[in-house]
Design a protein around this motif. Structure first.
Motif, PDB file in Angstrom:
ATOM      1  N   GLY A 108      41.750  36.328  31.835  1.00 39.52           N
ATOM      2  CA  GLY A 108      41.015  35.078  31.731  1.00 39.52           C
ATOM      3  C   GLY A 108      40.306  34.626  32.989  1.00 39.52           C
ATOM      4  O   GLY A 108      39.554  33.638  32.956  1.00 39.52           O
ATOM      5  N   MET A 109      40.488  35.300  34.118  1.00 41.77           N
ATOM      6  CA  MET A 109      39.811  34.880  35.344  1.00 41.77           C
ATOM      7  C   MET A 109      38.337  35.256  35.275  1.00 41.77           C
ATOM      8  O   MET A 109      37.995  36.426  35.110  1.00 41.77           O
ATOM      9  CB  MET A 109      40.448  35.521  36.581  1.00 41.77           C
ATOM     10  N   PRO A 110      37.424  34.291  35.416  1.00 40.32           N
ATOM     11  CA  PRO A 110      35.990  34.614  35.402  1.00 40.32           C
ATOM     12  C   PRO A 110      35.619  35.503  36.586  1.00 40.32           C
ATOM     13  O   PRO A 110      36.218  35.407  37.660  1.00 40.32           O
ATOM     14  CB  PRO A 110      35.318  33.244  35.507  1.00 40.32           C
ATOM     15  N   PHE A 111      34.634  36.363  36.379  1.00 43.28           N
ATOM     16  CA  PHE A 111      34.201  37.240  37.463  1.00 43.28           C
ATOM     17  C   PHE A 111      33.717  36.448  38.675  1.00 43.28           C
ATOM     18  O   PHE A 111      33.918  36.873  39.818  1.00 43.28           O
ATOM     19  CB  PHE A 111      33.089  38.171  36.977  1.00 43.28           C
ATOM     20  N   GLU A 128      48.820  29.060  38.832  1.00 45.59           N
ATOM     21  CA  GLU A 128      49.544  27.785  38.833  1.00 45.59           C
ATOM     22  C   GLU A 128      48.614  26.583  38.992  1.00 45.59           C
ATOM     23  O   GLU A 128      49.067  25.435  38.895  1.00 45.59           O
ATOM     24  CB  GLU A 128      50.562  27.784  39.973  1.00 45.59           C
ATOM     25  N   GLY A 129      47.336  26.842  39.262  1.00 45.56           N
ATOM     26  CA  GLY A 129      46.380  25.759  39.462  1.00 45.56           C
ATOM     27  C   GLY A 129      46.394  25.177  40.859  1.00 45.56           C
ATOM     28  O   GLY A 129      45.775  24.130  41.105  1.00 45.56           O
ATOM     29  N   ALA A 130      47.067  25.840  41.813  1.00 44.77           N
ATOM     30  CA  ALA A 130      47.165  25.318  43.172  1.00 44.77           C
ATOM     31  C   ALA A 130      45.888  25.552  43.970  1.00 44.77           C
ATOM     32  O   ALA A 130      45.600  24.812  44.917  1.00 44.77           O
ATOM     33  CB  ALA A 130      48.350  25.965  43.891  1.00 44.77           C
ATOM     34  N   ILE A 131      45.124  26.584  43.623  1.00 43.69           N
ATOM     35  CA  ILE A 131      43.869  26.874  44.312  1.00 43.69           C
ATOM     36  C   ILE A 131      42.802  27.198  43.268  1.00 43.69           C
ATOM     37  O   ILE A 131      43.105  27.665  42.169  1.00 43.69           O
ATOM     38  CB  ILE A 131      43.989  28.046  45.307  1.00 43.69           C
ATOM     39  N   ARG A 132      41.565  26.933  43.619  1.00 40.63           N
ATOM     40  CA  ARG A 132      40.432  27.236  42.750  1.00 40.63           C
ATOM     41  C   ARG A 132      39.198  27.336  43.638  1.00 40.63           C
ATOM     42  O   ARG A 132      38.887  26.400  44.373  1.00 40.63           O
ATOM     43  CB  ARG A 132      40.226  26.126  41.724  1.00 40.63           C
ATOM     44  N   PRO A 133      38.490  28.471  43.641  1.00 36.49           N
ATOM     45  CA  PRO A 133      37.321  28.585  44.511  1.00 36.49           C
ATOM     46  C   PRO A 133      36.278  27.517  44.216  1.00 36.49           C
ATOM     47  O   PRO A 133      35.996  27.219  43.057  1.00 36.49           O
ATOM     48  CB  PRO A 133      36.769  29.976  44.193  1.00 36.49           C
ATOM     49  N   LEU A 134      35.741  26.948  45.280  1.00 36.76           N
ATOM     50  CA  LEU A 134      34.623  26.016  45.156  1.00 36.76           C
ATOM     51  C   LEU A 134      33.342  26.834  45.131  1.00 36.76           C
ATOM     52  O   LEU A 134      32.925  27.391  46.150  1.00 36.76           O
ATOM     53  CB  LEU A 134      34.611  25.041  46.329  1.00 36.76           C
ATOM     54  N   ALA A 183      49.734  36.956  46.011  1.00 38.35           N
ATOM     55  CA  ALA A 183      50.141  35.556  46.159  1.00 38.35           C
ATOM     56  C   ALA A 183      49.019  34.616  45.723  1.00 38.35           C
ATOM     57  O   ALA A 183      49.267  33.584  45.082  1.00 38.35           O
ATOM     58  CB  ALA A 183      50.540  35.275  47.610  1.00 38.35           C
ATOM     59  N   LEU A 184      47.785  34.978  46.056  1.00 44.76           N
ATOM     60  CA  LEU A 184      46.643  34.138  45.682  1.00 44.76           C
ATOM     61  C   LEU A 184      46.477  34.075  44.171  1.00 44.76           C
ATOM     62  O   LEU A 184      46.208  33.004  43.602  1.00 44.76           O
ATOM     63  CB  LEU A 184      45.373  34.677  46.338  1.00 44.76           C
ATOM     64  N   TYR A 185      46.638  35.209  43.494  1.00 45.46           N
ATOM     65  CA  TYR A 185      46.518  35.204  42.036  1.00 45.46           C
ATOM     66  C   TYR A 185      47.610  34.348  41.406  1.00 45.46           C
ATOM     67  O   TYR A 185      47.372  33.653  40.404  1.00 45.46           O
ATOM     68  CB  TYR A 185      46.572  36.629  41.499  1.00 45.46           C
ATOM     69  N   ALA A 186      48.808  34.387  41.981  1.00 49.77           N
ATOM     70  CA  ALA A 186      49.884  33.543  41.462  1.00 49.77           C
ATOM     71  C   ALA A 186      49.551  32.067  41.658  1.00 49.77           C
ATOM     72  O   ALA A 186      49.761  31.241  40.747  1.00 49.77           O
ATOM     73  CB  ALA A 186      51.199  33.890  42.157  1.00 49.77           C
TER      74      ALA A 186
END
Length: 325
Positions: free
Chosen positions: A110-113, A287-293, A280-283
């Motif tokens: 489900g992660m967008p490219f 969890e919604g802790a990070i999201r690229p701007l 770790a970043l994918y985890a």
């Protein structure tokens, strides 16, 4: 395949979109059909011949991509696998690229490219610099310079996820607002406010435990005036174009450390560390802790204009180039 190639060094305008032969695939390598390629400020330096890695023309810029494996000699990543890859030798401004499995990562479902391309080098840099080099821990105060940029926006999110209080600097009220939206507890518009005084005020005179500095120059020099006892200044880059010199007598008296971090060396010398960081970043993403701007997702055809916008600091977060799939 097609690619943006530089036959000499210079501004983004020197790049030419042209057809090139697909390189042969060696044992252990894989070929990726690129769906998204992230732009980084170092791409501009690379094209100008001013990067730490100076290519031999003709060259193709671009260090982080995401897409679909279409040919593979790496059993762990068969054709059809959705991946992101980092490219220490560049090559991402193209329709296809060859990558090594050591720096290629199967994507979570489900992660967008676009997110995948933006969640590699800058986030690995922030994660390893903060955790491995600076030992960030809950309760630390982290000062992030250029917080609205690609690496700075990642560092804000990662420091907050580690339980730190985050102070961010940015140029202008709009960019300061972006830092607030990313989670910064205090965002300073350095055009109108002295960040040294603001940091001291926010920490009751103690200063920042960690300074994350991708700017260098005068920003580094002034950061030494608001670093805490036993603090750590992370040297991430020199976007200002000026290399600062640490004063050894000041280091001694104030008992702080200046710590360098260069992603390229880690990627080549210790790829297990960058892979662990990516896991770790994918985890954290899940969890919604990070999201690229991502401030813009533009067609690959707009690469030169997009690079110019990034170089002029007219963008926030990351700009991603996309190809039709």
């Amino acid at each position: 395949m097609h690619a943006w190639r530089g036959h000499s060094f210079g501004p983004p305008e020197i790049l030419v979109w042209e057809e090139v032969d697909d390189p042969p695939l060696a044992d252990g390598e894989l070929r990726i059909d690129i769906a998204a390629s992230a732009i980084n400020f170092p791409d501009v330096l690379f094209t100008a011949g001013a990067h730490q890695v100076k290519p031999t023309p003709p060259f193709i810029p671009g260090f982080e991509v995401a897409g679909l494996v279409v040919e593979s000699r790496a059993p762990s990543l068969p054709p059809g696998t959705r991946v992101a890859a980092t490219l220490p030798g560049s090559g991402g401004y193209a329709t296809r690229v060859i990558a090594r499995p050591s720096t290629t990562y199967a994507l979570p479902d489900g992660m967008p490219f676009e997110d995948a391309a933006a969640l590699t080098i800058t986030y690995q840099t922030g994660y390893l610099a903060l955790h491995r080099r600076a030992g960030v821990k809950p309760g630390d105060t982290v000062l992030v310079h250029a917080g609205a940029g690609g690496v700075g926006s990642a560092a804000i999110q990662l420091a907050k996820a580690a339980g730190a209080t985050v102070i961010a600097t940015a140029g202008g009220k709009d960019k300061a607002a972006v830092c607030h939206a990313l989670g910064a507890d205090l965002a300073i518009d350095y055009h109108s406010e002295d960040f040294v005084a603001a940091v001291k005020d926010h920490t009751a005179g103690r200063g920042a435990d960690i300074v994350f500095d991708p700017v260098g120059g005068d920003v580094f020099d002034r950061s030494t005036r608001c670093i805490a006892f036993e603090g750590r200044i992370l040297v991430i880059g020199f976007a200002s174009g000026h290399f600062p010199a640490a004063r050894a007598n000041h280091l001694l008296v104030k008992n702080y450390a200046v710590i360098g971090f260069y992603w390229g060396t880690y990627s080549r010398a210790q790829p297990a560390l960058t892979r662990g960081a990516q896991d770790a970043l994918y985890a954290m993403y899940g969890e919604g802790a990070i999201r690229p701007l991502i401030s813009a997702a533009l067609p690959m055809a707009d690469a030169r204009a997009a690079m110019t916008a990034v170089a002029s600091r007219a963008t926030t977060g990351k700009v991603v180039l996309t190809t039709q799939r």
